[in-house]
Design an enzyme around this catalytic site. Sequence first.
Site, PDB file in Angstrom:
ATOM      1  N   ASP A 180       1.314   6.814 -12.866  1.00 39.32           N
ATOM      2  CA  ASP A 180       1.192   5.387 -12.561  1.00 39.32           C
ATOM      3  C   ASP A 180       2.375   4.710 -13.257  1.00 39.32           C
ATOM      4  O   ASP A 180       2.463   4.723 -14.491  1.00 39.32           O
ATOM      5  CB  ASP A 180      -0.150   4.894 -13.125  1.00 39.32           C
ATOM      6  CG  ASP A 180      -0.340   3.391 -12.955  1.00 39.32           C
ATOM      7  OD1 ASP A 180       0.658   2.673 -12.710  1.00 39.32           O
ATOM      8  OD2 ASP A 180      -1.493   2.934 -13.092  1.00 39.32           O
ATOM      9  N   VAL A 181       3.290   4.139 -12.475  1.00 46.39           N
ATOM     10  CA  VAL A 181       4.534   3.608 -13.071  1.00 46.39           C
ATOM     11  C   VAL A 181       4.285   2.428 -14.014  1.00 46.39           C
ATOM     12  O   VAL A 181       5.177   2.039 -14.767  1.00 46.39           O
ATOM     13  CB  VAL A 181       5.576   3.195 -12.004  1.00 46.39           C
ATOM     14  CG1 VAL A 181       6.041   4.394 -11.202  1.00 46.39           C
ATOM     15  CG2 VAL A 181       5.066   2.072 -11.101  1.00 46.39           C
ATOM     16  N   TYR A 196       3.739 -11.283  -5.279  1.00 45.29           N
ATOM     17  CA  TYR A 196       4.738 -10.314  -4.781  1.00 45.29           C
ATOM     18  C   TYR A 196       6.150 -10.913  -4.846  1.00 45.29           C
ATOM     19  O   TYR A 196       7.087 -10.279  -5.357  1.00 45.29           O
ATOM     20  CB  TYR A 196       4.379  -9.936  -3.340  1.00 45.29           C
ATOM     21  CG  TYR A 196       5.266  -8.884  -2.723  1.00 45.29           C
ATOM     22  CD1 TYR A 196       5.033  -7.531  -2.942  1.00 45.29           C
ATOM     23  CD2 TYR A 196       6.336  -9.247  -1.899  1.00 45.29           C
ATOM     24  CE1 TYR A 196       5.847  -6.560  -2.359  1.00 45.29           C
ATOM     25  CE2 TYR A 196       7.151  -8.283  -1.310  1.00 45.29           C
ATOM     26  CZ  TYR A 196       6.895  -6.943  -1.545  1.00 45.29           C
ATOM     27  OH  TYR A 196       7.704  -5.987  -0.973  1.00 45.29           O
ATOM     28  N   LYS A 246       9.449  -9.722  -7.148  1.00 43.61           N
ATOM     29  CA  LYS A 246      10.740  -9.322  -6.582  1.00 43.61           C
ATOM     30  C   LYS A 246      11.856 -10.261  -7.058  1.00 43.61           C
ATOM     31  O   LYS A 246      12.991  -9.816  -7.293  1.00 43.61           O
ATOM     32  CB  LYS A 246      10.667  -9.297  -5.048  1.00 43.61           C
ATOM     33  CG  LYS A 246       9.675  -8.271  -4.503  1.00 43.61           C
ATOM     34  CD  LYS A 246      10.022  -6.841  -4.903  1.00 43.61           C
ATOM     35  CE  LYS A 246       9.114  -5.818  -4.223  1.00 43.61           C
ATOM     36  NZ  LYS A 246       9.444  -4.433  -4.574  1.00 43.61           N
TER      37      LYS A 246
END
Length: 271
Positions: free
Chosen positions: A69-70, A169, A173
Amino acid sequence: MPLITEKVLVGQRALITGGNSGIGAAVARAMATAGAKVAINYVSNADAARVLVNEIRVAGGDALAVEADVSREDQVQEMFQSVIQTWGSLDILVANAGIQWDAPFTEMTLDQWDKVLAVNLTGQFLCAREAVQEFLRRGVVPEVSCAAGKIICMSSVHDIVPWAGHVNYAASKGGLLMFMKSVAQEVAHQKIRVNGISPGAIRTPINRAAWETPDAEADLLKLIPYERVGDPMDIGHAAVWLASDASDYVTGTTVYVDGGMTLYPGFREGG
Ligand code: BGC
């Protein structure tokens, strides 16, 4: 879709987070075709990772699957240790793992906010830090690459295009854009290149609802001047170029692979 034919990544070892589906899987295939060994990270759907590893091996490449899991520091560190132990070092990180968990702004829970930031932004930090440490430990090996290492941060057109209903989101980003540039500035003198790829609408599971019916696809195409939905391999090709010495003078920049989505298509007429 034309195939990569030149083996521009021979002798290089790449780790691709979220490499078992969508854009990540295409990047893994493209890099393997270009001659790299590819480590395919996954957090769920181990079978998809295994199938892809097998496909690459059958085609004559070298691949392995690695679970992590990053967003978890311990798991990221273990993943890097295991890949580096197996292949001796690492030359390329494609920090690709990302999620969407959409909600209207007033209904967005702290959990939705935290989870998306944890995977999409903190995950990039944790993976890039491990990669840079390894690149610095090893340094430049001129027979392999002009650079000590390359990092590709998988972003989105929503690092510059605001997105209602997707505030978590888009914020992740947008943050990633400045993360990428700041790391690139810090490590360029150590011969490490850090760049971003910002895909537009690519046909993958993350945005299935946007293209799976003819009506949805017609609506989506209004946002894409080039009038086709992207293919994951469109991103694969860009990633191979950014990882190869063909782009050796490119660092701290973002390649928008979006069929013109960032060209304000609504302004083609009017304004
Ligand atoms: C999102 C997709 C979306 C695309 C273009 C991507 O970053 O993950 O869901 O279709 O941006 O809006």
